[in-house]
Enzyme design. Structure first.
Site, PDB file in Angstrom:
ATOM      1  N   ASP A 226      -9.958  31.994  39.185  1.00  0.00           N
ATOM      2  CA  ASP A 226     -10.818  31.981  37.999  1.00  0.00           C
ATOM      3  C   ASP A 226     -11.859  33.099  38.072  1.00  0.00           C
ATOM      4  O   ASP A 226     -13.060  32.867  37.964  1.00  0.00           O
ATOM      5  CB  ASP A 226     -11.503  30.617  37.874  1.00  0.00           C
ATOM      6  CG  ASP A 226     -12.275  30.486  36.574  1.00  0.00           C
ATOM      7  OD1 ASP A 226     -11.867  31.108  35.575  1.00  0.00           O
ATOM      8  OD2 ASP A 226     -13.289  29.767  36.569  1.00  0.00           O
ATOM      9  N   GLU A 469      -9.902  26.101  47.561  1.00  0.00           N
ATOM     10  CA  GLU A 469      -9.187  25.211  46.644  1.00  0.00           C
ATOM     11  C   GLU A 469      -7.675  25.417  46.650  1.00  0.00           C
ATOM     12  O   GLU A 469      -7.045  25.571  45.597  1.00  0.00           O
ATOM     13  CB  GLU A 469      -9.737  25.346  45.225  1.00  0.00           C
ATOM     14  CG  GLU A 469     -11.196  24.934  45.106  1.00  0.00           C
ATOM     15  CD  GLU A 469     -11.692  24.933  43.668  1.00  0.00           C
ATOM     16  OE1 GLU A 469     -10.906  25.276  42.758  1.00  0.00           O
ATOM     17  OE2 GLU A 469     -12.863  24.594  43.450  1.00  0.00           O
ATOM     18  N   TYR A 522     -16.529  18.802  40.298  1.00  0.00           N
ATOM     19  CA  TYR A 522     -17.278  19.024  39.062  1.00  0.00           C
ATOM     20  C   TYR A 522     -17.246  17.763  38.211  1.00  0.00           C
ATOM     21  O   TYR A 522     -16.619  17.714  37.158  1.00  0.00           O
ATOM     22  CB  TYR A 522     -16.686  20.212  38.297  1.00  0.00           C
ATOM     23  CG  TYR A 522     -16.892  21.537  38.998  1.00  0.00           C
ATOM     24  CD1 TYR A 522     -18.030  22.293  38.747  1.00  0.00           C
ATOM     25  CD2 TYR A 522     -15.967  22.019  39.909  1.00  0.00           C
ATOM     26  CE1 TYR A 522     -18.244  23.508  39.387  1.00  0.00           C
ATOM     27  CE2 TYR A 522     -16.168  23.217  40.560  1.00  0.00           C
ATOM     28  CZ  TYR A 522     -17.307  23.956  40.291  1.00  0.00           C
ATOM     29  OH  TYR A 522     -17.509  25.160  40.945  1.00  0.00           O
ATOM     30  N   GLU A 558     -19.370  23.589  46.077  1.00  0.00           N
ATOM     31  CA  GLU A 558     -19.393  23.867  44.641  1.00  0.00           C
ATOM     32  C   GLU A 558     -19.702  22.590  43.867  1.00  0.00           C
ATOM     33  O   GLU A 558     -19.182  21.521  44.176  1.00  0.00           O
ATOM     34  CB  GLU A 558     -18.062  24.450  44.129  1.00  0.00           C
ATOM     35  CG  GLU A 558     -17.774  25.875  44.566  1.00  0.00           C
ATOM     36  CD  GLU A 558     -16.516  26.453  43.929  1.00  0.00           C
ATOM     37  OE1 GLU A 558     -16.168  26.008  42.805  1.00  0.00           O
ATOM     38  OE2 GLU A 558     -15.886  27.323  44.547  1.00  0.00           O
TER      39      GLU A 558
END
Length: 656
Positions: A226, A469, A522, A558
């Site tokens: 990303d 990830e 998230y 994160e």
């Protein structure tokens, strides 16, 4: 011989790396290119040192930055440069060229939309003069690229001198026998940014076959990460000299016992088959001699009343650096002098703590990116200075080099200012079984070898990260990460190793091999969208389950939410600055429950907004920064500043 390319051949050419592309093309044509020798030459570079070029009494450094001639190979097969041997002529003779700054990413420099999203071979060229004073001296001259993305072939005066597979790390070649004097030297570079299932990071090329909807031969590069795939010669190019007998590499480790520090050193000397005298002097910050050792280049320096390297806010005198001065005396009496900044500190991990110099350390920091307007990922000194001012203004003490090694100039600043680094390799986006192949694994190990070789002596680097990830729930991931982590520990046994995980605790197969568990999640963003009330429940449960599974310290590497600067909404809605703040408040509440237990750090995503590929979920890039891409604060920056300085004041110096 006229060669006609069909679509299948084109795809094979584009997918193969710089090391293989010409060889495959020629092998299909029944011709020999000698590419195997080139691959062997590249492999050989892994056994050489990669000391950062530093001027001294015996070494001279010249930068080759500035405006280079540039041409992207827009031919249908992206292979015109090799077909027509562009390295044999001036680039202007091959067709239209433009000026391109080095270092910089080429994507955002022009108004050409084709260049911004270009995939394939881009060609650079410049001329330079070598000083005539170098000609008759017994020395070697080295051409060094701090990085180019992704695959690179370099020619000097039409002779191929080096190839490198992978971005973000340096490579170099001895050009002593190729360099010309009193006439211009022509330096030609071909860089290919194509990402394949076996590059790091990986990607795929997708062809659109419908002739009613797409032009002939149309293809796109699909990314598995990303952030934007910026490309080109993104860091400085340097020419430097050493004597013919020279220090090729040095490895240091440090230890502390009471008030005494120890610096163990192991020098690699090249250019002479027999042992040569080596003197190692340790100087303090004022330049005063602290200790000296003479011998063969391997030994220990003992430092009484040692001044330790401490992280920012952990001492009234953080980031203390000694200088290790290494002097090698060649057979003709010609010395080689190299000065290495040295921070004396220890790193240790227990089941619940991360210790620096025996004191508990709590990571207050960010994920970051090398990313800014116009220059992309190109090195920029004003930007580096601004970022470090902002890091310290917020009260942070650390960051992760997400998701690739950062420039050595940035790492120097970390050493000098006491900013702790989790040093991450470019293995982001390992999402498919094909990404865990033996071919990828071999390349991944080479990348970790290069990363450790470059940063092994830096006091700011306290941990290696082998991936971000990955699809760590896949069966292949268990052997893969066991192997990569073991390989990294063999390369450096002094630092812990981690990988950054976003999979469930009961599905992940990689965390068992890590020394520290690093987690990304998230809550109320990518799922339960808009439901802020679930964050504390889910974050608490996740931390508890991960610790019960592995009994290792945890860093939240994160968390966060996108916020469009200036968008205000109450009640908070997604993409507003208020929503970003509410997400942070809820995470802070959970962090405070576990901070005195086994949570050893919190690193918000992200330091600043950054560019991504164009998608419907990204509005001109990722907006999770607490600063805008132009480094202006959102409301979240003031909230994080209050949080981090409160943590500093709560714990006091020596326990951060």
């Amino acid at each position: 011989m006229k060669i006609r390319f069909n679509r299948r051949m084109f795809m094979m050419l584009l997918l193969f790396s710089a090391v293989n592309v010409v060889a495959v093309f020629m092998m299909r044509m029944g011709l020999d290119t000698g590419a195997h020798a080139s691959r062997s030459s590249q492999s050989q570079t892994l056994s050489n040192g990669m000391l950062f070029p530093r001027e001294s009494e015996s070494r001279e450094v010249r930068e080759l930055g500035g405006m280079w001639k540039f041409r992207a190979d827009m031919s249908p097969n992206r292979n015109a440069g090799f077909d027509q041997q562009w390295w044999e002529k001036t680039l202007e003779q091959t067709g239209p060229v433009i000026d391109m700054p080095v270092p910089a990413s080429y994507n955002d420099i022009t108004q050409d939309r084709r260049l911004r999203d270009f995939v394939g071979w881009a060609w650079y060229q410049r001329e330079f003069y070598a000083p005539a004073s170098w000609k008759n001296i017994k020395q070697r001259t080295v051409l060094r690229f701090e990085s180019a993305h992704y695959n690179t072939i370099v020619w000097l005066n039409s002779k191929e001198i080096v190839r490198h597979d992978g971005g973000h790390l340096p490579f170099e070649a001895d050009v002593s026998l190729v360099l010309r004097y009193n006439v211009p030297n022509t330096l030609t570079v071909a860089v290919n940014n194509t990402l394949t299932p076996h590059t790091i990071p990986p990607g795929t090329i997708q062809y659109m076959d419908d002739p009613d909807r797409y032009p002939p031969g149309y293809f796109v590069q699909n990314l598995q990460m990303d952030f934007f795939n910026y490309a080109g010669i993104q860091r400085p190019v340097k020419l430097y000299t050493t004597p013919s007998v020279f220090l090729d590499d040095i490895t240091i480790t440090t230890n502390v016992q009471g008030s005494t520090g120890y610096v163990n050193f192991d020098c690699v000397i090249k250019g002479n088959s027999s042992a040569v005298p080596v003197t190692v002097d340790l100087l303090d910050k004022t330049g005063q001699l602290v200790a000296a050792v003479k011998g063969s280049g391997k030994g220990q320096v003992k430092v009484a009343d040692v001044k330790l390297w401490w992280p920012f806010t952990m001492s009234s005198d953080p980031a203390y650096l000694y200088t290790l001065k290494v002097t090698v005396i060649g057979s003709a009496g010609q010395p080689d002098v190299y000065r290495l900044p040295v921070g004396i500190r220890t790193v240790q991990v227990t089941s619940k703590q991360f210790l620096i110099n025996g004191k508990p350390f709590y990571f207050r920091g960010f994920g970051k990116h090398e990313d800014s307007d116009i220059r992309g990922k190109g090195l920029d000194y004003p930007l580096i200075a601004k970022d470090f001012n902002l890091i310290k203004w917020v009260g942070a003490n650390s960051f992760r080099t997400s998701h690739y090694p950062y420039a050595e100039e940035i790492m120097d600043m970390c050493d000098q200012q006491g900013i702790v680094v989790i040093d991450e390799c470019p293995a982001v986006g390992l999402k498919t079984r094909e990404n865990f192949s033996n071919q990828t694994l071999s390349h991944h190990k080479d990348v970790m070898t290069e990363l450790v070789r470059r940063d092994k002596n830096r006091p700011s680097v306290v941990m290696w990260s082998v991936a971000n990830e990955p699809a760590s729930q896949l069966p292949e991931a268990e052997y893969y990460f066991k192997t990569v982590i073991q390989h990294t520990k063999q390369a450096d046994s002094t630092r812990p190793v981690t990988l950054v995980i976003n999979k469930a605790f009961n599905k992940d197969k990689g965390g068992q091999f890590a020394d520290v568990v690093c987690l990304n999640n998230y809550y109320s963003w990518y799922h339960d969208m808009g439901h802020l009330e679930v964050i504390q429940y889910q974050a608490k449960y996740n931390l508890e389950q991960w610790y019960q599974t592995h009994h290792k310290p945890i860093i939240q590497t994160e968390y966060g939410a996108d916020a469009i600067a200036g968008l205000h909404m109450d009640p908070p809605l997604m993409f507003s600055e208020e929503y970003q703040q509410e997400v942070m408040f809820n995470y802070f509440s959970v962090f405070d429950q576990f901070r005195q237990q086994y949570l050893v750090g919190e690193m918000i995503w992200n330091f600043a907004d950054f560019m991504t590929a164009q998608t419907t979920t990204r509005v001109a890039g990722n907006k999770k920064g607490i600063f805008t891409r132009q480094r202006q604060p959102k409301t979240a920056a003031f909230l994080l500043k209050e949080r981090y300085w409160k943590l500093v004041n709560q714990t006091g110096p020596g326990n951060h």
